[in-house]
Design an enzyme around this catalytic site. Structure first.
Site, PDB file in Angstrom:
ATOM      1  N   THR A  10       0.820  -1.210   0.000  1.00 39.47           N
ATOM      2  CA  THR A  10       0.000   0.000   0.000  1.00 39.47           C
ATOM      3  C   THR A  10       0.858   1.267   0.000  1.00 39.47           C
ATOM      4  O   THR A  10       0.666   2.156  -0.833  1.00 39.47           O
ATOM      5  CB  THR A  10      -0.910   0.007   1.256  1.00 39.47           C
ATOM      6  OG1 THR A  10      -1.525  -1.266   1.336  1.00 39.47           O
ATOM      7  CG2 THR A  10      -1.945   1.080   1.213  1.00 39.47           C
ATOM      8  N   VAL A  11       1.806   1.352   0.929  1.00 36.73           N
ATOM      9  CA  VAL A  11       2.611   2.574   1.041  1.00 36.73           C
ATOM     10  C   VAL A  11       3.648   2.638  -0.085  1.00 36.73           C
ATOM     11  O   VAL A  11       3.875   3.699  -0.679  1.00 36.73           O
ATOM     12  CB  VAL A  11       3.292   2.677   2.430  1.00 36.73           C
ATOM     13  CG1 VAL A  11       4.059   3.983   2.561  1.00 36.73           C
ATOM     14  CG2 VAL A  11       2.259   2.554   3.544  1.00 36.73           C
ATOM     15  N   VAL A 126       4.323   8.166  12.160  1.00 34.23           N
ATOM     16  CA  VAL A 126       3.355   8.698  13.136  1.00 34.23           C
ATOM     17  C   VAL A 126       2.411   9.668  12.429  1.00 34.23           C
ATOM     18  O   VAL A 126       2.854  10.597  11.755  1.00 34.23           O
ATOM     19  CB  VAL A 126       4.074   9.445  14.289  1.00 34.23           C
ATOM     20  CG1 VAL A 126       3.056   9.979  15.296  1.00 34.23           C
ATOM     21  CG2 VAL A 126       5.075   8.536  14.986  1.00 34.23           C
ATOM     22  N   ILE A 130       0.252  13.462   8.210  1.00 33.76           N
ATOM     23  CA  ILE A 130       0.385  14.727   8.960  1.00 33.76           C
ATOM     24  C   ILE A 130       1.857  15.022   9.230  1.00 33.76           C
ATOM     25  O   ILE A 130       2.544  14.193   9.814  1.00 33.76           O
ATOM     26  CB  ILE A 130      -0.340  14.652  10.331  1.00 33.76           C
ATOM     27  CG1 ILE A 130      -1.761  14.119  10.181  1.00 33.76           C
ATOM     28  CG2 ILE A 130      -0.316  15.988  11.039  1.00 33.76           C
ATOM     29  CD1 ILE A 130      -2.425  13.789  11.523  1.00 33.76           C
ATOM     30  N   GLU A 184      -7.678  -4.087  10.267  1.00 31.54           N
ATOM     31  CA  GLU A 184      -7.067  -5.328   9.793  1.00 31.54           C
ATOM     32  C   GLU A 184      -7.963  -6.508  10.188  1.00 31.54           C
ATOM     33  O   GLU A 184      -8.773  -6.400  11.107  1.00 31.54           O
ATOM     34  CB  GLU A 184      -5.712  -5.539  10.505  1.00 31.54           C
ATOM     35  CG  GLU A 184      -4.804  -4.356  10.525  1.00 31.54           C
ATOM     36  CD  GLU A 184      -4.018  -4.206   9.235  1.00 31.54           C
ATOM     37  OE1 GLU A 184      -3.871  -5.213   8.525  1.00 31.54           O
ATOM     38  OE2 GLU A 184      -3.596  -3.082   8.941  1.00 31.54           O
ATOM     39  N   LYS A 199       3.540   4.778  18.521  1.00 25.43           N
ATOM     40  CA  LYS A 199       3.589   6.143  18.006  1.00 25.43           C
ATOM     41  C   LYS A 199       3.896   7.158  19.112  1.00 25.43           C
ATOM     42  O   LYS A 199       4.672   8.095  18.898  1.00 25.43           O
ATOM     43  CB  LYS A 199       2.273   6.468  17.302  1.00 25.43           C
ATOM     44  CG  LYS A 199       2.107   5.659  15.998  1.00 25.43           C
ATOM     45  CD  LYS A 199       0.698   5.695  15.460  1.00 25.43           C
ATOM     46  CE  LYS A 199       0.563   4.965  14.134  1.00 25.43           C
ATOM     47  NZ  LYS A 199      -0.839   4.751  13.734  1.00 25.43           N
ATOM     48  N   GLY A 297      -3.422   5.211   5.189  1.00 27.87           N
ATOM     49  CA  GLY A 297      -3.814   5.176   3.775  1.00 27.87           C
ATOM     50  C   GLY A 297      -2.620   5.400   2.868  1.00 27.87           C
ATOM     51  O   GLY A 297      -1.640   6.053   3.242  1.00 27.87           O
TER      52      GLY A 297
HETATM   53  N1  HSE Z   1      -3.567   0.729  11.742  1.00 28.77           N
HETATM   54  C1  HSE Z   1      -3.123   2.072  11.769  1.00 28.77           C
HETATM   55  C2  HSE Z   1      -4.309   3.001  12.086  1.00 28.77           C
HETATM   56  C3  HSE Z   1      -2.504   2.427  10.448  1.00 28.77           C
HETATM   57  O1  HSE Z   1      -5.448   2.521  12.101  1.00 28.77           O
HETATM   58  O2  HSE Z   1      -4.106   4.161  12.382  1.00 28.77           O
HETATM   59  C4  HSE Z   1      -1.643   3.642  10.448  1.00 28.77           C
HETATM   60  O3  HSE Z   1      -0.522   3.534  11.274  1.00 28.77           O
END
Ligand code: HSE
Length: 401
Positions: A10-11, A126, A130, A184, A199, A297
């Site tokens: 994804t990333v 994190v 943003i 997930e 984070k 995302g």
């Molecule tokens: N699983 C994480 C969330 C993804 O829902 O924020 C981003 O780190």
């Protein structure tokens, strides 16, 4: 500048797309072309527009002196750790979105990057898209940071938002988040607060220079929050948010925790809904600064990855200084003082008053009330007294302040 992307998920695919689509913009900033030379993945992607650059063997990147920057978006702390170390040892800077790796080995990898005169940056780890790490490390670094409180997990924020907007139970809201692809299949790390703990460990390390293991952080998730708690919170004009918090008291004590909090409507974090993240940073001169945006995302996370690539390309990279400091930032929170929302059963109102002192009753259906401010230690000892009288705490949530 030639770069390699490790991981085409994804990333990784979002990053490749942004480096391609915004190439001219990036080049104008960086003063040089940023070219994707390799994409490393164990899978092959014959249909991808990047198919000609996809390889399976990381050692090709490692040995290629033309590649000066590696973008690690594999995730996890095993292969990603090995590849990151090897890239840094080969003198290549590394940019990542991998919060698990940074939270576990950040201090070691930053020291290695410094030794090798290259950079290790992780804005995307994190708050997704943003920009929050760079402002803390650069623009706010001359402030004493007294608080960082963040809604750092989009999945749990979506679940809590749905519980408030539709009155859904935790299970129903989680199922909805999974159906929408936000959560997930195994949502443990999100709902139990481990993702937020990683984070806030990174944010706390940026603010204090000291890195504690996220496993040591007092962490409570949102699984225990009931529809009744949501109704009671709504009645008093509060939302419930899962917060990661770094706090520094006047006498210099610091601590970290992750837990759900009741937030009054006038709190700046209260209105942050759905999958959005928000981070409040308090500095001793600047006061409160708020960061808000998409915390997950493909595209937002790619934006943060490319922000670090851009910094390195134009010579504006910085070196976050983390020292491994387990024990220096207390993860034991016995002195933390808050008011609490508490629901009890098995004892009557007069026993509640004897044990908790003055309280503010909240509900006629349940024995629910707000306590006065008390320490964690004080709350625990009251719960022990209540249980000795045959009572039970059904639910309890701290009030944010
Ligand atoms: N699983 C994480 C969330 C993804 O829902 O924020 C981003 O780190």
């Amino acid at each position: 500048m030639k770069v390699a992307i490790l991981g085409f998920g994804t990333v990784g695919s979002g990053t490749a797309e942004m480096l391609t689509k915004n190439k001219a913009l990036l080049e104008a900033h960086a003063g040089e072309e940023v070219e994707i030379k390799y994409i490393v993945d164990i899978r092959s992607f014959p249909e991808s527009p990047f198919a000609d650059r996809i390889i399976n063997d990381f050692s090709v990147v490692e040995k290629d002196e033309e590649v000066s920057l590696v973008i690690e978006v594999i995730g996890g702390a095993k292969i990603a750790y090995d590849f990151t170390k090897r890239a840094l040892l080969a003198g290549k800077s590394v940019v990542t979105s991998n919060k698990e790796l940074v939270a576990t080995y950040g201090a070691e990898l930053l020291a290695l990057a410094k030794e090798k005169d290259c950079y290790y940056l992780f804005e995307a780890a994190v708050g997704g898209g943003i920009p929050v790490l760079s402002p803390i490390a650069n623009d706010l670094s001359h402030n004493e940071i007294t608080e960082i409180s963040g809604i750092l997990n989009g999945t749990t924020n979506y679940i809590l938002t749905r519980m408030f907007s539709s009155g859904a139970s935790f299970e129903a809201a989680l199922a909805e988040a999974q159906a929408k692809g936000y959560a997930e299949a195994d949502p443990t790390a999100d709902v139990e607060g481990h993702d937020a703990a990683r984070k806030i460990a990174i944010l706390g390390a940026l603010a204090s220079g000291k890195m504690v293991s996220s496993d040591a952080i007092h962490t409570e998730g949102i699984r225990a929050i009931r529809a009744e708690d949501v109704a009671a919170a709504s009645k008093i004009g509060c939302s419930i948010k899962l917060l990661g918090r770094y706090l520094r008291t006047e006498n210099g004590d610091m601590f970290l925790l992750v837990a759900p909090f009741l937030l009054p409507a006038d709190s700046p974090l209260s209105g942050i809904s759905d999958v959005y993240n928000g981070v409040l940073v308090r500095g001793n001169f600047v006061g409160d600064v708020m960061f808000y945006g998409r915390g997950a995302g493909s595209e937002p996370t790619a934006s943060a990855v490319v922000a670090d690539v851009d910094k390195i390309a134009r010579g504006a990279a910085y070196r976050p200084a983390f020292i491994v400091a387990d024990g220096d930032i207390p993860t034991e929170i016995s002195f933390f003082r808050t008011r609490r929302y508490v629901v009890v059963e098995g004892i009557d109102a007069s026993a509640v008053e004897i044990i908790f002192g003055e309280t503010e009753p909240l509900s006629s259906e349940e024995n629910a009330f707000l306590t006065a401010e008390m320490s964690e230690k004080g709350f625990k000892s009251r719960v022990a007294r209540l249980e000795a009288c045959g009572g039970k705490v059904v639910s309890h949530i701290r009030l944010y302040r």
